[in-house]
Design a protein around this motif. Structure first.
Motif, PDB file in Angstrom:
ATOM      1  N   GLU A 117       3.694   2.995   8.261  1.00 41.03           N
ATOM      2  CA  GLU A 117       5.177   2.607   8.583  1.00 41.03           C
ATOM      3  C   GLU A 117       5.169   2.480   6.977  1.00 41.03           C
ATOM      4  O   GLU A 117       6.593   2.924   5.626  1.00 41.03           O
ATOM      5  CB  GLU A 117       6.395   2.005   8.824  1.00 41.03           C
ATOM      6  N   ALA A 118       3.911   1.522   5.920  1.00 35.37           N
ATOM      7  CA  ALA A 118       4.516   1.441   4.577  1.00 35.37           C
ATOM      8  C   ALA A 118       2.774   1.523   4.996  1.00 35.37           C
ATOM      9  O   ALA A 118       1.888   0.752   4.659  1.00 35.37           O
ATOM     10  CB  ALA A 118       5.041   0.396   4.187  1.00 35.37           C
ATOM     11  N   TRP A 119       2.132   1.689   3.433  1.00 36.65           N
ATOM     12  CA  TRP A 119       0.800   1.170   2.922  1.00 36.65           C
ATOM     13  C   TRP A 119       1.121   0.886   0.987  1.00 36.65           C
ATOM     14  O   TRP A 119       1.801   1.094   0.831  1.00 36.65           O
ATOM     15  CB  TRP A 119       0.146   2.340   3.573  1.00 36.65           C
ATOM     16  N   GLY A 120       0.125   0.107   0.344  1.00 40.49           N
ATOM     17  CA  GLY A 120      -0.110  -0.647  -0.021  1.00 40.49           C
ATOM     18  C   GLY A 120      -1.073  -0.978  -1.045  1.00 40.49           C
ATOM     19  O   GLY A 120      -2.582  -1.160   0.356  1.00 40.49           O
ATOM     20  N   TRP A 131      -3.716  -2.225   2.240  1.00 44.87           N
ATOM     21  CA  TRP A 131      -2.801  -2.753   3.661  1.00 44.87           C
ATOM     22  C   TRP A 131      -2.041  -1.353   3.981  1.00 44.87           C
ATOM     23  O   TRP A 131      -2.161  -0.557   3.647  1.00 44.87           O
ATOM     24  CB  TRP A 131      -2.756  -3.822   3.515  1.00 44.87           C
ATOM     25  N   ALA A 132      -2.481  -1.321   6.067  1.00 51.56           N
ATOM     26  CA  ALA A 132      -0.734  -0.441   6.351  1.00 51.56           C
ATOM     27  C   ALA A 132      -0.451  -0.770   7.543  1.00 51.56           C
ATOM     28  O   ALA A 132      -1.593  -1.825   8.128  1.00 51.56           O
ATOM     29  CB  ALA A 132      -1.871   0.592   7.008  1.00 51.56           C
ATOM     30  N   GLU A 133       1.162  -0.893   6.950  1.00 56.31           N
ATOM     31  CA  GLU A 133       1.448  -1.782   8.566  1.00 56.31           C
ATOM     32  C   GLU A 133       1.940  -0.267   9.503  1.00 56.31           C
ATOM     33  O   GLU A 133       2.308   0.950   9.425  1.00 56.31           O
ATOM     34  CB  GLU A 133       2.674  -2.355   8.227  1.00 56.31           C
ATOM     35  N   CYS A 134       1.707  -1.114  10.755  1.00 56.41           N
ATOM     36  CA  CYS A 134       1.999   0.080  12.071  1.00 56.41           C
ATOM     37  C   CYS A 134       3.003  -1.096  12.341  1.00 56.41           C
ATOM     38  O   CYS A 134       2.717  -2.085  12.892  1.00 56.41           O
ATOM     39  CB  CYS A 134       1.264   0.547  12.845  1.00 56.41           C
TER      40      CYS A 134
END
Length: 139
Positions: A117-120, A131-134
């Motif tokens: 959904e997002a990463w950075g 990091w990355a978010e699920c």
């Protein structure tokens, strides 16, 4: 080999982390850690994407970082959201590649971008955390 650690976070959910050698075989240990964390939280439906994401993040750290170890960190900032991160000792930020059809590498961050959904990247005084978010979809 060091054992994974858990630590309570402000959300009340434990975080999972493990220091691993900066070697290609560490991707398998990172995938296991992601599956353990997601199972403990009842978020098994995120395991396929989560394990692909951590594989790509570990692969990038193995290829581009310095020193002999990396740290995999899995947090649960919200009830239905997880953040998967890899910490290394390089301050160089990852760059999303633009590989050609016949190139054998360079697609990892594009895959992460599609699955997450997002990463950075969070800069650290001695390196960085990628990091990355699920998240589970609302039903």
């Amino acid at each position: 080999m060091p054992q994974p650690t858990t630590q309570a976070r402000p959300t009340g959910c434990p975080g999972y982390s493990e220091t691993l050698p900066r070697e290609p075989r560490s991707a398998a240990a990172a995938r296991r850690l992601v599956r353990v964390a997601l199972a403990a939280w009842g978020l098994d439906d995120l395991a396929d994407d989560g394990t692909l994401i951590v594989s790509e993040l570990v692969s990038n750290a193995v290829r581009h970082a310095r020193r002999e170890s990396i740290r995999v960190v899995i947090d649960r900032p919200e009830a239905r959201r997880v953040r998967i991160g890899v910490v290394d000792f390089s301050q160089a930020c990852p760059v999303r590649g633009n590989p050609g059809a016949t190139d054998e590498s360079g697609r990892g961050l594009a895959l992460v971008g599609e699955l997450a959904e997002a990463w950075g990247t969070d800069p650290l005084p001695w390196g960085k955390r990628v990091w990355a978010e699920c998240a589970q979809k609302n039903d």
